[in-house]
Design an enzyme around this catalytic site. Structure first.
Site, PDB file in Angstrom:
ATOM      1  N   GLY A 268       0.814  -1.220   0.000  1.00 41.04           N
ATOM      2  CA  GLY A 268       0.000   0.000   0.000  1.00 41.04           C
ATOM      3  C   GLY A 268       0.841   1.261   0.000  1.00 41.04           C
TER       4      GLY A 268
ATOM      5  CG  LEU B 107      -0.925   1.662  -3.903  1.00 39.14           C
ATOM      6  CD1 LEU B 107      -2.087   1.271  -4.816  1.00 39.14           C
ATOM      7  CD2 LEU B 107       0.122   0.558  -3.879  1.00 39.14           C
ATOM      8  CG  HIS B 108       5.237   5.312  -4.634  1.00 41.94           C
ATOM      9  ND1 HIS B 108       5.881   4.683  -5.676  1.00 41.94           N
ATOM     10  CD2 HIS B 108       5.702   4.719  -3.508  1.00 41.94           C
ATOM     11  CE1 HIS B 108       6.699   3.769  -5.203  1.00 41.94           C
ATOM     12  NE2 HIS B 108       6.602   3.757  -3.885  1.00 41.94           N
TER      13      HIS B 108
ATOM     14  CG  HIS C  37       3.273   0.971  -5.638  1.00 43.70           C
ATOM     15  ND1 HIS C  37       3.430   1.944  -4.689  1.00 43.70           N
ATOM     16  CD2 HIS C  37       3.854  -0.151  -5.124  1.00 43.70           C
ATOM     17  CE1 HIS C  37       4.067   1.444  -3.638  1.00 43.70           C
ATOM     18  NE2 HIS C  37       4.338   0.187  -3.871  1.00 43.70           N
TER      19      HIS C  37
ATOM     20  CD  GLN D 150       7.505  -7.459   4.014  1.00 41.57           C
ATOM     21  OE1 GLN D 150       6.764  -8.266   3.451  1.00 41.57           O
ATOM     22  NE2 GLN D 150       8.128  -6.495   3.347  1.00 41.57           N
TER      23      GLN D 150
ATOM     24  CE  LYS E 284      15.974  -3.723 -13.822  1.00 38.91           C
ATOM     25  NZ  LYS E 284      16.844  -3.144 -14.865  1.00 38.91           N
ATOM     26  CE  LYS E 285      12.778   2.424  -3.088  1.00 42.94           C
ATOM     27  NZ  LYS E 285      13.374   1.904  -1.851  1.00 42.94           N
TER      28      LYS E 285
HETATM   29  O1  PAF Z   1       8.033  -4.796  -1.705  1.00 42.94           O
HETATM   30  C1  PAF Z   1       7.017  -4.884  -0.984  1.00 42.94           C
HETATM   31  O2  PAF Z   1       6.142  -4.010  -0.982  1.00 42.94           O
HETATM   32  C2  PAF Z   1       6.843  -6.102  -0.074  1.00 42.94           C
HETATM   33  O3  PAF Z   1       8.073  -6.546   0.401  1.00 42.94           O
HETATM   34  C3  PAF Z   1       6.074  -7.250  -0.747  1.00 42.94           C
HETATM   35  C4  PAF Z   1       6.832  -7.817  -1.933  1.00 42.94           C
HETATM   36  C5  PAF Z   1       4.706  -6.769  -1.185  1.00 42.94           C
HETATM   37  C6  PAF Z   1       5.876  -8.379   0.265  1.00 42.94           C
HETATM   38  O4  PAF Z   1       5.183  -7.974   1.390  1.00 42.94           O
END
Ligand code: PAF
Length: 273
Positions: free
Chosen positions: A28, A30-31, A34, A58, A145-146
């Site tokens: 989310g 989003l920019h 995305h 994560q 790629k970032k």
């Molecule tokens: O790059 C992200 O936004 C996250 O690491 C991902 C790939 C959606 C997994 O939660």
């Protein structure tokens, strides 16, 4: 646009549509970066699925999970205007149960650079991406790629587990002054935003040095570190596409990476050569 909040809702929506599926997994906030992934998915597939899920596994203890930017209304609008067919928007209980099986990042590539700074981070990324891939069953999945190490590890997971998914890497999108777009940029105040430009400047310096014919990694890293002063630098690294350290830049198989803290915000950036 269909909004699916559970796995069964998503499966039902996918059954109605059919055809090739372009998938953009996100957390989310989003920019434009995305948006670029969604546009690419739109062009190459019959259907576009975006997921928005701030994945707790994560984040390490003490990281920014609770204050990770959440922009439900704006994100829904961006997805709708971008022509997304299905938005998967699960909560944590739809994705995780108790005492689950997890994916482990590889011992070396998963625990250097980002993995050294954030041990266990990639276990969480790979676990949730595996879940999302199994739920969405995409034809192609799009990643920026970032997050170069994330991209490499997801590509490796797909290969190691013989998964029939094409991973499509997409270029980093930057502001006009060079700052790489990131959901975390919202944490930067005006002065920090200015200081954050040192990351892209250091990468530009690396590119200039290589273009002048000097490919020695130690020299390039030293000049980058000078450019990054006085930021709190976590690492400057020069690796090949398999994330093995390089003594010399090899054009066509090199990624130059940097991670640094600007105020309390941790930023990463890289350039592919
Ligand atoms: O790059 C992200 O936004 C996250 O690491 C991902 C790939 C959606 C997994 O939660």
């Amino acid at each position: 646009m269909i909004i699916a909040r559970s796995v069964s809702e998503l499966r039902k929506a996918l059954d109605i549509k059919g055809g090739s599926i372009g998938f953009v997994p996100t957390m989310g906030a989003l920019h434009i970066g995305h948006r670029t992934l969604i546009d690419a998915a739109r062009k190459a597939n019959d259907m576009v699925v975006v997921s928005i899920f701030v994945n707790p596994t994560q984040f390490l203890p003490g990281e920014d999970l609770s204050k990770y930017p959440r922009r439900e209304e704006a994100d829904f609008k961006i997805c709708e205007l971008s022509g997304v067919d299905i938005l998967f928007y699960p909560d944590v209980s739809a994705m995780y149960g108790e005492d689950e099986v997890r994916i482990c990042a590889p011992d070396v590539r998963g625990f250097i650079l980002e993995g050294a700074s954030r041990p266990g981070h990639f276990d969480g990324v790979l676990t949730v991406v595996m879940k999302l891939f199994n739920i969405v069953r995409p034809t192609r999945a799009y990643f920026g790629k970032k997050d170069a190490q994330q991209l490499a590890l997801i590509t490796q997971m797909v290969n190691n587990f013989f998964m029939d998914i094409e991973i499509v890497p997409m270029e980093t999108v930057r502001e006009s002054d060079g700052l790489a777009l990131s959901s975390r940029n919202v944490y930067l105040n005006a002065q920090e935003r200015q200081e954050a430009l040192k990351l892209s400047s250091a990468l530009k310096k690396a590119t200039e040095i290589v273009m002048q014919g000097n490919t020695k990694s130690d020299y390039i890293k030293a000049r980058m570190e000078e450019t990054l002063l006085p930021l709190d630098v976590e690492y400057v690294a020069i690796v090949n596409r398999a994330f093995e350290s390089l003594d010399e830049v090899v054009i066509g198989d090199t990624i130059v990476l940097v991670a640094a803290r600007v105020g309390s915000t941790r930023l990463i950036d890289n350039v592919w050569m």
